[in-house]
Design a protein around this motif. Sequence first.
Motif, mmCIF file in Angstrom:
data_model
loop_
_atom_site.group_PDB
_atom_site.id
_atom_site.type_symbol
_atom_site.label_atom_id
_atom_site.label_comp_id
_atom_site.label_asym_id
_atom_site.label_seq_id
_atom_site.Cartn_x
_atom_site.Cartn_y
_atom_site.Cartn_z
ATOM 1 N N LYS A 75 0.824 -1.209 0.000
ATOM 2 C CA LYS A 75 0.000 0.000 0.000
ATOM 3 C C LYS A 75 0.861 1.263 0.000
ATOM 4 C CE LYS A 75 -0.903 -0.362 4.991
ATOM 5 N NZ LYS A 75 -0.074 0.613 5.666
ATOM 6 N N LEU A 112 -13.226 -6.570 -9.015
ATOM 7 C CA LEU A 112 -14.031 -5.456 -8.511
ATOM 8 C C LEU A 112 -14.705 -5.905 -7.221
ATOM 9 C CD1 LEU A 112 -15.665 -4.303 -11.853
ATOM 10 C CD2 LEU A 112 -13.708 -3.317 -10.676
ATOM 11 N N TYR A 113 -14.891 -4.953 -6.290
ATOM 12 C CA TYR A 113 -15.546 -5.307 -5.030
ATOM 13 C C TYR A 113 -17.040 -5.465 -5.310
ATOM 14 C CZ TYR A 113 -11.128 -3.182 -3.678
ATOM 15 O OH TYR A 113 -9.808 -2.858 -3.589
ATOM 16 N N MET A 139 -19.890 -3.183 -3.772
ATOM 17 C CA MET A 139 -19.805 -1.730 -3.905
ATOM 18 C C MET A 139 -20.236 -1.300 -5.307
ATOM 19 S SD MET A 139 -16.200 -0.830 -2.140
ATOM 20 C CE MET A 139 -15.576 -1.744 -0.732
ATOM 21 N N ASN A 156 -16.224 1.558 -5.881
ATOM 22 C CA ASN A 156 -15.065 0.793 -6.306
ATOM 23 C C ASN A 156 -13.907 1.711 -6.675
ATOM 24 O OD1 ASN A 156 -14.819 -2.274 -6.864
ATOM 25 N ND2 ASN A 156 -16.989 -1.840 -7.145
ATOM 26 N N PHE A 161 -12.555 3.664 -3.572
ATOM 27 C CA PHE A 161 -12.178 2.921 -2.363
ATOM 28 C C PHE A 161 -10.769 3.279 -1.876
ATOM 29 C CE2 PHE A 161 -10.656 -1.007 -0.195
ATOM 30 C CZ PHE A 161 -11.568 -1.020 0.834
ATOM 31 N N GLY A 162 -9.807 3.243 -2.801
ATOM 32 C CA GLY A 162 -8.430 3.536 -2.428
ATOM 33 C C GLY A 162 -8.269 4.936 -1.865
ATOM 34 N N ARG A 219 -10.666 6.690 -0.403
ATOM 35 C CA ARG A 219 -11.334 6.778 0.900
ATOM 36 C C ARG A 219 -10.465 6.163 1.989
ATOM 37 N NH1 ARG A 219 -16.393 3.808 0.575
ATOM 38 N NH2 ARG A 219 -15.810 3.041 -1.473
ATOM 39 N N ILE A 220 -9.809 5.032 1.648
ATOM 40 C CA ILE A 220 -8.915 4.400 2.622
ATOM 41 C C ILE A 220 -7.805 5.376 3.009
ATOM 42 C CG2 ILE A 220 -7.144 2.614 2.872
ATOM 43 C CD1 ILE A 220 -9.701 1.264 2.983
ATOM 44 N N ARG A 221 -7.348 6.156 2.024
ATOM 45 C CA ARG A 221 -6.255 7.089 2.282
ATOM 46 C C ARG A 221 -6.741 8.420 2.822
ATOM 47 N NH1 ARG A 221 -1.813 4.543 -0.786
ATOM 48 N NH2 ARG A 221 -2.869 2.652 -1.434
ATOM 49 N N ARG A 247 -10.399 2.216 -11.440
ATOM 50 C CA ARG A 247 -9.950 2.103 -10.057
ATOM 51 C C ARG A 247 -8.440 2.317 -9.980
ATOM 52 N NH1 ARG A 247 -11.317 -3.349 -7.081
ATOM 53 N NH2 ARG A 247 -9.757 -4.091 -8.537
ATOM 54 N N ARG A 257 -6.028 6.820 -8.406
ATOM 55 C CA ARG A 257 -5.070 7.265 -7.387
ATOM 56 C C ARG A 257 -3.859 7.977 -7.976
ATOM 57 N NH1 ARG A 257 -2.601 3.630 -4.833
ATOM 58 N NH2 ARG A 257 -3.540 1.690 -5.529
#
Lengths: 277, 371
Positions: B75, B88-89, B92, B97, B100-101, B103-105, B148, B152
Motif C-alpha cells: 500500500k 471489482l468489489y 460496492m 469501487n 475505495f483507495g 477513501r482508505i487514504r 480504479r 489514485r
Amino acid sequence: MADTRRMLNRVAIHGILLAACAVYLVPLLVMLLTSFKSPEDVRAGNLMTLPVEWTVIGWLKAWDTVSGYFWNSFMITVPAVLISTLIGALNGYVLSKWAFRGSNLLFSLLLFGCFIPFQVILLPMSFTLGKLGLANTTTGLVIVHVIYGLAFTTLFFRNYYVGIPDALIKAARLDGAGFFTIFFRILLPMSTPIVMVSLIWQFTQVWNDFLFGIVFASGEAQPITVALNNLVNTSTGAKEYNVDMAAAMIAGLPTLLVYVVAGKYFIRGLTSGVVKG
Amino acid sequence: MAGLELRGVRKTYGSASLETLKGIDLKVEEGQFLILVGPSGCGKSTLMNAIAGLESITAGSILIDGQDVTDVEPKDRDIAMVFQSYALYPTMTVRENISFGLRIRKTPVERIDEEVARVAALLQIEPLLERKPAQLSGGQQQRVAMGRALARRPRLYLFDEPLSNLDAKLRVEMRTEIKLMHQRLKTTTVYVTHDQVEAMTLGDCVAVMKDGEVQQFGTPETIYKNPRNLFVASFIGSPPMNFVPVSVAGNAQRVSVRLNSDEGTAVIDAPGLDPALIGRTVLLGIRPEQIALNAHGERSGQEHDGAGVPTRVLVVEPTGPDTLLYAEWNGIKVCCRVAPDQAPAAGTASIWTIDARRAVYFDPESGERLA
C-alpha cells in the motif's frame, strides 16, 4: 395414452409428498390441538379431535412456568451465536486468505471439533469452568457453546472464502486496506448467505441444546430445554398435557421463526459453489 | 531517472530447490511501457506480484523512481494494479469501487468526487457510476477496473493480463484504448501478457521470459527482427517463424546453406555464419513474410540478395488481409505470407525467394543465435 400416464405419475408423486408431509406435520397438529384444549378435554377426548372449547389456559400456564427459562435461553443463545459466527468468519478469513505455514494442518485439526461427541468433553470442560470460576454461570455456558460452535462456523466460512478470488484481496491491499479493513469492508459484506447459514445453524444448535444446559447450568440459570424437561417430568399431580404441549411449542418457536425468516439464505448458502455462477 | 528498476530479483518458494525467478535485471525509463511476455509458468505473474509487493522476494532489490521499495508494504509503494479477473468489489457500486483507495487514504470528499468524475469521463463510464459490478458487461467491468487503477494517480501501473477475459473484438478495442491512455498519462506501466500481439503493439520495451529468466529485453522491433535465441524467435510472431534444419557448406570465403524441396534445391549464402560451422547442421529461421513468391516462376534470387527455392504449394489458407501458403523444405513444413491476390492455387510450383539478409541461424542444441 401418454397423457394418462403422466397424470398417474403426477398423482403418485404428489401422493407420496402429501404422505411424507403428513408424517412430519401430524405430531405438530396433535401438539397444537392439545395445547388449546382444557385439561378435561384432554382426558376425555381422542388425540386427533378438535378441542370442544378453544382455550389458551395451557399456553398461559406454560408461559408462567417457562418464561424465565425462555429468556435464559435467549441470553445464552444470542451472544453464543453472534460471537461464534464472528470468530468463525475471522478464522475462515485467515485460513483461506492469509494462509501461513501449517494453516492447513490447523484447519484439519479444527475439523475434529465437528466430530467430537459432546459427552466426551463434559468432565474436562466442567473442571476447566470450575478453575475459571465460571461454573454454573450463563457466561460459562456461552463460552462452551462458542468453543464447540467454532469448528462448524470456521468450516462454513473457510469454505466460502476459498471460493472468493485472491485477486480481490490483492486489489484491496494495493488500495491501501489492511487486514481488518479488508475483512469488514470487502469480505463480510459479501458473506450474507454464509452468515445466514452460520446463524441458523448455530441458533438451532445452541437453542436446542440440552446436554450442556443440564450439565453446566443449574437452577434459575437453566435454558428452556432443561426447564421443559423438568416440567414434563414432574411426577406430582395430574399430567397437564395441554401445558406440556404449549411449553414445547414455546420452546420450539424461535428456531422455527429463524428458519422461516432466513431459510431461503440457508438453502442458497448450502448449495453455493456447487455449480459455478 | 528510471521509473522501475529490478536488480537481481530472485524468488524461491518454500524450501523448494527450484527457483521461480532466477535473477531478473530490468530497467525501464520513467513513463515507459514495459511488457512482460512469456508462456504460462514462466514467472511473469510472480514477478508482477513481486513488483506490487504482494509477494516477497528471496534476493535482489526493486526500485521505483529511484527509491528502493524492496521491503515496503504494497500500500505504500504507490502502485495500482489491474487484474485479469478485474477483482471489482462486488458489494460496492462503481463509484465506491473507484473511490475505495482514496477513501482508505482519507482523501477529502471534494477531491474524491473530482477524481471519480475525471476518471469516469476519461473512460466514458459516467452512466454506470451507481451500478454494481454484477450489472455490468465484461467490457464495462474492465473499464471500471482500469478506472480504479487510474483514480489514485500512482507512480506505477501494473496490468496483469487485463484483456484475456474479453472477446476478440473488444480486446482489440481496449488494447488501443490502453495505448491511448498511456500516451496521454505517461505513467510508467508494466503489462503482463502471454499474447505476443499485445506485446508487440503496446510496449516501448518487451521482456520475453521463460523459466524464470529474461530471455531478451529490448524494443518490440529488436525482438521481432533480432531474436537472441530460438525461444524468443519462436514465441514472438504469428504465424511463427519457420525453422528449417540446414547443413552448412562452402569454404572460408563463402559460407552457404542448402535448401531442398520436391521441386529442386537452392544454395543460399549465409555470410554471417562462422566458417567453423561448415559440415554441421544449424537451424535457419525465416519469418513467413520474409519469403516472397516469384509470380512468373523465373529465377531472380541473385538480384534481391536472396535465393530462390523451387517450391510446390501444399496448402493455401486465406486469412483475409493476407494468405498463408504452406510447403515443405528439407522435410519441414514452412509457411509463407503473401497478399491474397498473389496467392497461387494449391499444387502450383513456383520460386519462393528468401530475404537472406533477414534470415537468422540458431544452434539446434542450445537454441542460441549463431548469425
